[in-house]
Design an enzyme around this catalytic site. Structure first.
Site, mmCIF file in Angstrom:
data_model
loop_
_atom_site.group_PDB
_atom_site.id
_atom_site.type_symbol
_atom_site.label_atom_id
_atom_site.label_comp_id
_atom_site.label_asym_id
_atom_site.label_seq_id
_atom_site.Cartn_x
_atom_site.Cartn_y
_atom_site.Cartn_z
ATOM 1 N N GLU A 123 0.829 -1.196 0.000
ATOM 2 C CA GLU A 123 0.000 0.000 0.000
ATOM 3 C C GLU A 123 0.868 1.252 0.000
ATOM 4 O O GLU A 123 1.869 1.323 0.706
ATOM 5 C CB GLU A 123 -0.882 -0.021 1.252
ATOM 6 C CG GLU A 123 -1.690 1.224 1.490
ATOM 7 C CD GLU A 123 -2.370 1.220 2.853
ATOM 8 O OE1 GLU A 123 -3.193 2.117 3.095
ATOM 9 O OE2 GLU A 123 -2.071 0.322 3.676
ATOM 10 N N ASP A 228 12.701 -2.441 14.708
ATOM 11 C CA ASP A 228 13.712 -1.503 14.202
ATOM 12 C C ASP A 228 13.137 -0.096 14.194
ATOM 13 O O ASP A 228 13.128 0.587 13.175
ATOM 14 C CB ASP A 228 14.143 -1.925 12.795
ATOM 15 C CG ASP A 228 15.373 -1.170 12.305
ATOM 16 O OD1 ASP A 228 16.116 -0.618 13.152
ATOM 17 O OD2 ASP A 228 15.601 -1.132 11.082
#
Length: 324
Positions: A123, A228
């Site tokens: 997306e 992360d």
């Protein structure tokens, strides 16, 4: 810092991930075998690709925006790594998406490039002008951690990468063992192999063997982590809702999510909102640097000696604290 077979279906509706074995851009003949184009013009419901443009910001993958008559798609390609890297990213994004908590790009498909490398289609999210509200980010992140727990223990369905460094996610029932072996231990071995750094390896192993006392009276659940979370992977959409990107997901102690806080810019309002949903546990402050150590070691292994002193300082401080 990051970033990211046979015929493979990883999820039923709403996600379908399959591997194709064709990709080539330069020639007209090759375009008919371009799996990115093929997916967009079939399962992506587009009839026309109107523009393809580069998107900056990454240091590992090439990112592009595909504009079509059915909307825009975000595409990453990598000429050096096979589909396993993007498989890990797709599975992570899907797991986070399914919590319906914090916004992430919905993954559509990943696969191999026939000329070498791999791709992922997801997306396209139009970003706002700022990183958004810190307290809302903290609240939404905590909601994700609270919503997604693993019954298999600590780890993930597949190994993935942290930056370009392999990240082992073998299911383990004990968090301390998992973090010692698959996080700190792996990075320490890598530093010894790459740089011949026996000093950091030996001191680091002493620390690894003595971290248990830092977790006294702590309830540790295997929460879904982004893995992360630094400033480059945090933004907001046009409505101001926080968005997190480029994960290195696994199920782990929720506090490990703050391991990149040294370059994430989390402020007081972030932590206050987070701890309203996921209460702070005893000894949180004593464990913060332990979780930062994994990422400092990874930066040392990825980018060289500029990060060694930070990692070494954390190790020495803990060895002194623990009398190890």
């Amino acid at each position: 810092m990051v970033a990211h077979l046979g015929l493979l279906s990883l999820f039923s509706s709403p996600f379908l991930f399959t591997k194709h074995n064709s990709y080539s851009f330069p020639t007209m003949a090759a375009l008919s075998h371009d799996p990115i184009r093929e997916w967009i013009l079939s399962e992506g419901k587009a009839t026309n690709i109107t523009r393809i443009g580069p998107i900056g910001g990454g240091c590992i993958n090439l990112a592009s925006r595909y504009d079509t008559d059915a909307g825009s798609f975000f595409v990453k390609t990598n000429r050096s790594f096979g589909p396993s890297m993007f498989e890990g990213e797709a599975l992570g994004l899907s797991a986070m998406y399914e919590t319906r908590s914090i916004r992430v790009p919905r993954p559509y498909k990943f696969g191999a490039l026939p000329t070498g490398g791999s791709y992922i289609i997801m997306e396209y999210i139009e970003f706002g002008s700022s990183r958004g509200d810190q307290s809302l980010l903290g609240k939404k992140l905590a909601e994700m951690h609270k919503a997604a727990k693993s019954g298999k223990g600590f780890g993930f369905h597949v190994d993935n990468t942290i930056g370009s460094t392999p990240q082992s996610n073998t299911w383990t029932s004990d968090w301390i063992k998992f973090y010692a072996e698959h996080r700190l231990g792996y990075q320490l071995k890598l530093a010894r192999e790459q740089f011949g750094d026996s000093t950091i390896y030996e001191k680091g192993q002493r620390l690894v063997n003595n971290i248990g006392s830092l977790f006294a009276n702590v309830v540790i659940e295997p929460c879904l982590l982004h893995g992360d979370l630094w400033s480059g992977n945090i933004c907001s959409d046009k409505s101001g809702q926080p968005v997190i990107l480029d994960p290195a997901c696994y199920y782990g102690h929720n506090e490990a999510e703050f391991g990149m806080s040294w370059c994430a810019g989390f402020g007081g309002s972030f932590y206050s909102a987070y701890f309203e949903v996921m209460p702070k546990q005893p000894g949180f402050e004593k464990r913060r640097d332990l979780y930062m150590l994994y990422h400092y070691l990874n930066h040392y292994n990825l980018f060289g000696s500029g990060y060694r002193s930070s990692a070494m300082s954390i190790i020495d401080d803990y060895l002194g604290m623990l009398n190890a």
